[in-house]
Design a protein around this motif. Structure first.
Motif, mmCIF file in Angstrom:
data_model
loop_
_atom_site.group_PDB
_atom_site.id
_atom_site.type_symbol
_atom_site.label_atom_id
_atom_site.label_comp_id
_atom_site.label_asym_id
_atom_site.label_seq_id
_atom_site.Cartn_x
_atom_site.Cartn_y
_atom_site.Cartn_z
ATOM 1 N N LEU A 1 0.910 -0.974 0.044
ATOM 2 C CA LEU A 1 0.235 0.245 0.428
ATOM 3 C C LEU A 1 1.374 1.465 0.166
ATOM 4 C CD1 LEU A 1 -2.684 -1.097 2.678
ATOM 5 C CD2 LEU A 1 -3.214 -0.752 0.277
ATOM 6 N N ARG A 2 0.424 2.248 -0.351
ATOM 7 C CA ARG A 2 0.927 3.478 -1.036
ATOM 8 C C ARG A 2 1.321 4.762 0.536
ATOM 9 N NH1 ARG A 2 2.949 4.970 -5.327
ATOM 10 N NH2 ARG A 2 1.770 4.192 -7.350
ATOM 11 N N PRO A 3 1.956 5.168 1.148
ATOM 12 C CA PRO A 3 2.305 5.739 2.607
ATOM 13 C C PRO A 3 1.374 5.926 3.098
ATOM 14 C CG PRO A 3 4.164 6.307 1.165
ATOM 15 C CD PRO A 3 3.176 5.330 0.037
ATOM 16 N N GLN A 4 0.390 7.185 2.222
ATOM 17 C CA GLN A 4 -1.302 7.835 2.314
ATOM 18 C C GLN A 4 -2.314 6.599 2.769
ATOM 19 O OE1 GLN A 4 0.628 7.411 -0.351
ATOM 20 N NE2 GLN A 4 -1.106 8.274 -2.402
ATOM 21 N N TYR A 5 -2.169 5.435 3.033
ATOM 22 C CA TYR A 5 -3.362 4.482 3.047
ATOM 23 C C TYR A 5 -2.832 3.694 3.920
ATOM 24 C CZ TYR A 5 -4.795 6.160 -1.877
ATOM 25 O OH TYR A 5 -5.382 6.768 -2.765
ATOM 26 N N LYS A 6 -1.657 3.772 4.454
ATOM 27 C CA LYS A 6 -1.185 3.027 5.312
ATOM 28 C C LYS A 6 -2.190 3.884 7.201
ATOM 29 C CE LYS A 6 2.485 0.723 3.126
ATOM 30 N NZ LYS A 6 3.894 0.319 3.496
ATOM 31 N N GLN A 7 -2.790 3.400 7.351
ATOM 32 C CA GLN A 7 -3.494 4.091 8.542
ATOM 33 C C GLN A 7 -3.931 3.150 9.321
ATOM 34 O OE1 GLN A 7 -5.833 7.671 7.493
ATOM 35 N NE2 GLN A 7 -4.335 8.296 6.000
ATOM 36 N N PRO A 8 -3.973 2.970 10.860
ATOM 37 C CA PRO A 8 -4.929 2.007 10.997
ATOM 38 C C PRO A 8 -6.315 2.122 11.249
ATOM 39 C CG PRO A 8 -3.108 3.895 12.841
ATOM 40 C CD PRO A 8 -3.325 4.533 11.353
ATOM 41 N N ASN A 9 -7.016 1.040 11.084
ATOM 42 C CA ASN A 9 -8.258 1.213 11.120
ATOM 43 C C ASN A 9 -9.113 1.637 9.298
ATOM 44 O OD1 ASN A 9 -7.935 0.209 13.246
ATOM 45 N ND2 ASN A 9 -8.680 2.492 14.357
ATOM 46 N N LEU A 10 -8.214 1.497 8.870
ATOM 47 C CA LEU A 10 -8.114 1.663 7.197
ATOM 48 C C LEU A 10 -8.290 0.816 6.367
ATOM 49 C CD1 LEU A 10 -9.121 4.205 4.702
ATOM 50 C CD2 LEU A 10 -7.183 4.201 5.284
ATOM 51 N N ARG A 11 -9.753 -0.100 6.355
ATOM 52 C CA ARG A 11 -9.580 -0.880 5.167
ATOM 53 C C ARG A 11 -9.101 -0.885 3.727
ATOM 54 N NH1 ARG A 11 -14.084 -4.440 8.339
ATOM 55 N NH2 ARG A 11 -13.106 -4.622 10.399
ATOM 56 N N THR B 1 -5.116 -0.072 -9.325
ATOM 57 C CA THR B 1 -4.476 -0.672 -8.595
ATOM 58 C C THR B 1 -3.018 -0.055 -8.497
ATOM 59 O OG1 THR B 1 -4.980 -2.844 -9.671
ATOM 60 C CG2 THR B 1 -2.414 -2.835 -8.967
ATOM 61 N N ARG B 2 -2.452 1.048 -9.449
ATOM 62 C CA ARG B 2 -1.567 2.203 -9.568
ATOM 63 C C ARG B 2 -1.949 2.953 -8.535
ATOM 64 N NH1 ARG B 2 -2.841 0.655 -15.267
ATOM 65 N NH2 ARG B 2 -0.782 -0.802 -16.112
ATOM 66 N N ALA B 3 -2.891 3.493 -8.172
ATOM 67 C CA ALA B 3 -3.438 4.275 -7.621
ATOM 68 C C ALA B 3 -3.404 3.735 -6.043
ATOM 69 C CB ALA B 3 -4.735 4.693 -7.798
ATOM 70 N N ILE B 4 -3.195 2.532 -5.591
ATOM 71 C CA ILE B 4 -3.187 2.186 -4.634
ATOM 72 C C ILE B 4 -2.272 1.731 -3.200
ATOM 73 C CG2 ILE B 4 -4.605 0.693 -2.843
ATOM 74 C CD1 ILE B 4 -7.376 0.951 -4.340
ATOM 75 N N TYR B 5 -1.320 0.750 -4.626
ATOM 76 C CA TYR B 5 -0.518 0.439 -4.241
ATOM 77 C C TYR B 5 0.885 0.367 -5.559
ATOM 78 C CZ TYR B 5 -4.160 -3.342 -3.016
ATOM 79 O OH TYR B 5 -4.497 -4.042 -2.731
ATOM 80 N N ASP B 6 1.640 0.437 -4.307
ATOM 81 C CA ASP B 6 2.981 1.000 -4.721
ATOM 82 C C ASP B 6 3.848 -0.444 -5.340
ATOM 83 O OD1 ASP B 6 5.964 2.561 -5.653
ATOM 84 O OD2 ASP B 6 5.972 2.342 -3.456
#
Length: 237
Positions: free
Chosen positions: A123-133, A155-160
């Protein structure tokens, strides 16, 4: 007497209709749940098929061979382990070249498994948050997009991802979430076709625009049919 029989017949029919409507609503709710389960199972089958295809490939075959070799090494019983310890302690160097090679293979296999990132690790850094599914992330990306998005674009937008193999595994994981989130009475997003999705707000805006669009025939001036007025200009008149 005939009027009483007619009234009773009407009441019976009205009661039967009410009961059938209740049964219909109940069965429709069960059907929606069943469709959601079918969609999840179809996604699971595709994910398992992808795993099977990878295992049947050349890279997967090599990985299975290494894994089975290492598993057989670790599944020895206690008596064999004791014998190996005695043999190693009785030798002058404590370890033969064959044992050294096997240990190196084990260590390399462990390092390879440790380096293999899971989709959540990509996951990209901005989406690595607690309780964020993952479903919350998909909903956020689609709501921020001014257009529909394909599975690959999401997939490109969410994952690195760092390789084609990582991208494939991330896309397969995301496909499961996309299918499950697009079914039910209140889906989280709208599935436009086989691999394209849009937010509910964007889809609703598009429907409203299409419903309020002025037909082309109305955009023609009565006196001059060759000149076409833009729908927006027509609405401003």
């Amino acid at each position: 007497m005939s009027q009483i029989n007619l009234q009773q017949a009407v009441e019976l029919l009205q009661t039967a209709i009410s009961e059938e409507l209740v049964n219909l609503e109940r069965e429709e709710a069960q059907l929606a749940k069943l469709q959601a389960r079918i969609a999840r199972k179809q996604a699971n089958v595709k994910h398992l098929q992808g795993t099977l295809d990878f295992l049947l490939s050349k890279d997967g075959e090599q990985l299975v061979q290494i894994n089975s070799s290492v598993s057989s090494e670790f599944d020895t019983d206690k008596s064999e382990e004791v014998a190996l310890r005695r043999e190693s302690t009785s030798s002058e160097d404590g370890e033969t070249p064959e044992h050294t090679s096997q240990n190196l293979d084990k260590q390399n296999f462990k390092l390879e498994i440790q380096k293999k990132r899971m989709p959540m690790d990509m996951l990209r850094p901005q989406y690595k948050q607690p309780n964020l599914r993952l479903g919350d992330i998909v909903e956020r990306v689609l709501s921020q997009s001014a257009k529909s998005m394909t599975t690959e674009e999401l997939t490109r937008a969410i994952y690195d991802t760092r390789s084609v193999e990582e991208f494939s595994r991330a896309r397969n994981s995301l496909s499961v979430e996309l299918r499950s989130g697009a079914v039910g009475e209140t889906p989280r997003w709208i599935k436009l076709d086989r691999r394209t999705y849009a937010s509910r707000s964007l889809h609703r805006s598009k429907q409203l625009f299409e419903a309020s669009a002025v037909p082309v025939s109305l955009c023609l001036e009565p006196k001059n049919r060759s000149s076409v007025i833009h729908p927006i200009d027509w609405a401003l008149r």
